[in-house]
Design a protein around this motif. Structure first.
Motif, PDB file in Angstrom:
ATOM      1  N   LEU A   1      16.906 -76.694  45.004  1.00 59.78           N
ATOM      2  CA  LEU A   1      17.769 -77.560  45.798  1.00 59.78           C
ATOM      3  C   LEU A   1      19.081 -77.835  45.065  1.00 59.78           C
ATOM      4  CD1 LEU A   1      17.604 -78.918  48.545  1.00 59.78           C
ATOM      5  CD2 LEU A   1      16.696 -80.947  47.429  1.00 59.78           C
ATOM      6  N   LEU A   2      18.994 -78.134  43.770  1.00 58.62           N
ATOM      7  CA  LEU A   2      20.215 -78.346  42.981  1.00 58.62           C
ATOM      8  C   LEU A   2      21.001 -77.047  42.831  1.00 58.62           C
ATOM      9  CD1 LEU A   2      18.935 -80.742  40.163  1.00 58.62           C
ATOM     10  CD2 LEU A   2      20.482 -81.294  42.049  1.00 58.62           C
ATOM     11  N   GLY A   3      20.297 -75.932  42.680  1.00 54.65           N
ATOM     12  CA  GLY A   3      20.972 -74.642  42.594  1.00 54.65           C
ATOM     13  C   GLY A   3      21.754 -74.330  43.859  1.00 54.65           C
ATOM     14  N   LEU A   4      21.134 -74.581  45.003  1.00 52.59           N
ATOM     15  CA  LEU A   4      21.803 -74.359  46.285  1.00 52.59           C
ATOM     16  C   LEU A   4      23.020 -75.266  46.414  1.00 52.59           C
ATOM     17  CD1 LEU A   4      21.844 -73.004  49.080  1.00 52.59           C
ATOM     18  CD2 LEU A   4      20.306 -74.825  49.866  1.00 52.59           C
ATOM     19  N   LYS A   5      22.876 -76.517  46.000  1.00 50.35           N
ATOM     20  CA  LYS A   5      23.995 -77.466  46.068  1.00 50.35           C
ATOM     21  C   LYS A   5      25.165 -76.993  45.199  1.00 50.35           C
ATOM     22  CE  LYS A   5      25.159 -82.290  45.382  1.00 50.35           C
ATOM     23  NZ  LYS A   5      25.417 -83.047  44.214  1.00 50.35           N
ATOM     24  N   LYS A   6      24.879 -76.569  43.977  1.00 48.82           N
ATOM     25  CA  LYS A   6      25.945 -76.077  43.089  1.00 48.82           C
ATOM     26  C   LYS A   6      26.605 -74.834  43.663  1.00 48.82           C
ATOM     27  CE  LYS A   6      24.840 -77.990  38.631  1.00 48.82           C
ATOM     28  NZ  LYS A   6      24.827 -77.783  37.198  1.00 48.82           N
ATOM     29  N   TYR A   7      25.796 -73.945  44.224  1.00 50.64           N
ATOM     30  CA  TYR A   7      26.348 -72.721  44.795  1.00 50.64           C
ATOM     31  C   TYR A   7      27.281 -73.051  45.967  1.00 50.64           C
ATOM     32  CZ  TYR A   7      26.844 -67.868  45.897  1.00 50.64           C
ATOM     33  OH  TYR A   7      27.381 -66.623  46.098  1.00 50.64           O
ATOM     34  N   LYS A   8      26.810 -73.908  46.858  1.00 52.81           N
ATOM     35  CA  LYS A   8      27.622 -74.253  48.038  1.00 52.81           C
ATOM     36  C   LYS A   8      28.896 -74.988  47.639  1.00 52.81           C
ATOM     37  CE  LYS A   8      24.216 -74.255  51.720  1.00 52.81           C
ATOM     38  NZ  LYS A   8      23.563 -75.034  52.771  1.00 52.81           N
ATOM     39  N   GLU A   9      28.817 -75.874  46.641  1.00 49.12           N
ATOM     40  CA  GLU A   9      30.016 -76.579  46.179  1.00 49.12           C
ATOM     41  C   GLU A   9      31.050 -75.586  45.657  1.00 49.12           C
ATOM     42  OE1 GLU A   9      28.494 -79.360  43.299  1.00 49.12           O
ATOM     43  OE2 GLU A   9      27.946 -80.827  44.838  1.00 49.12           O
ATOM     44  N   ARG A  10      30.597 -74.609  44.870  1.00 50.80           N
ATOM     45  CA  ARG A  10      31.525 -73.608  44.324  1.00 50.80           C
ATOM     46  C   ARG A  10      32.110 -72.762  45.444  1.00 50.80           C
ATOM     47  NH1 ARG A  10      32.196 -70.237  39.737  1.00 50.80           N
ATOM     48  NH2 ARG A  10      31.591 -71.995  38.465  1.00 50.80           N
ATOM     49  N   LEU A  11      31.279 -72.360  46.403  1.00 44.73           N
ATOM     50  CA  LEU A  11      31.751 -71.547  47.517  1.00 44.73           C
ATOM     51  C   LEU A  11      32.756 -72.328  48.361  1.00 44.73           C
ATOM     52  CD1 LEU A  11      31.585 -68.889  49.057  1.00 44.73           C
ATOM     53  CD2 LEU A  11      29.632 -69.827  50.315  1.00 44.73           C
ATOM     54  N   ASP A  12      32.469 -73.600  48.641  1.00 43.09           N
ATOM     55  CA  ASP A  12      33.400 -74.423  49.423  1.00 43.09           C
ATOM     56  C   ASP A  12      34.737 -74.579  48.707  1.00 43.09           C
ATOM     57  OD1 ASP A  12      31.460 -74.745  51.350  1.00 43.09           O
ATOM     58  OD2 ASP A  12      30.908 -76.783  50.752  1.00 43.09           O
ATOM     59  N   ARG A  13      34.691 -74.797  47.392  1.00 42.43           N
ATOM     60  CA  ARG A  13      35.920 -74.940  46.599  1.00 42.43           C
ATOM     61  C   ARG A  13      36.720 -73.633  46.625  1.00 42.43           C
ATOM     62  NH1 ARG A  13      34.625 -76.316  40.742  1.00 42.43           N
ATOM     63  NH2 ARG A  13      32.765 -76.533  41.961  1.00 42.43           N
ATOM     64  N   TYR A  14      36.029 -72.514  46.491  1.00 43.15           N
ATOM     65  CA  TYR A  14      36.679 -71.205  46.519  1.00 43.15           C
ATOM     66  C   TYR A  14      37.382 -70.988  47.861  1.00 43.15           C
ATOM     67  CZ  TYR A  14      37.002 -66.131  47.143  1.00 43.15           C
ATOM     68  OH  TYR A  14      37.431 -64.868  47.426  1.00 43.15           O
ATOM     69  N   GLN A  15      36.677 -71.271  48.949  1.00 43.34           N
ATOM     70  CA  GLN A  15      37.256 -71.057  50.273  1.00 43.34           C
ATOM     71  C   GLN A  15      38.460 -71.970  50.505  1.00 43.34           C
ATOM     72  OE1 GLN A  15      33.630 -71.555  52.536  1.00 43.34           O
ATOM     73  NE2 GLN A  15      33.293 -69.348  52.639  1.00 43.34           N
TER      74      GLN A  15
END
Length: 124
Positions: free
Chosen positions: A38-52
């Motif tokens: 769950l934390l891994g998914l959250k970190k991944y999505k945060e990075r992806l959102d920031r990138y976009q």
């Protein structure tokens, strides 16, 4: 210093530390870490959102884009190394959900025994 390019997801603190040290010292790549899916998914999505968001901002200001501005954009994690069995969300489900958001990434599933990692670290 560049942003971490690998996301390590492991609930065992010893295994997480060993994997991080091996990758950072041997391969000279920085790692971000999470202790469950769950934390891994959250970190991944945060990075992806920031990138976009960063990429969108640079594209809107295309006349003012500089190589330095593009270099500052943090790419999403392209490699995720994860345990399979973890609390809250396992590595398989986390991987499925990441794949639904961003298809171009590599997942490596790790299921090591603590004894094997201790032997590896001690060089026996």
């Amino acid at each position: 210093m560049p942003a971490p390019s690998i996301l390590l997801v492991e609930d065992d603190p010893f295994q997480l530390q060993v994997l991080q040290e091996i990758i950072e010292e041997s391969l000279k790549l920085r790692c971000a870490t999470a202790t469950n899916g769950l934390l891994g998914l959250k970190k991944y999505k945060e990075r992806l959102d920031r990138y976009q968001a960063d990429l969108s901002r640079e594209i809107k200001n295309i006349q003012e884009v500089s190589p330095k501005g593009l270099q500052q954009i943090q790419m999403p994690f392209l490699i995720v190394i994860t345990d399979v069995n973890m609390p809250l969300m396992d590595g398989l489900e986390m991987s499925r959900q990441i794949k639904a958001c961003f298809r171009d990434f590599l997942t490596m599933f790790v299921k090591e025994q603590r004894k094997q990692l201790e032997t590896l670290v001690q060089g026996k």
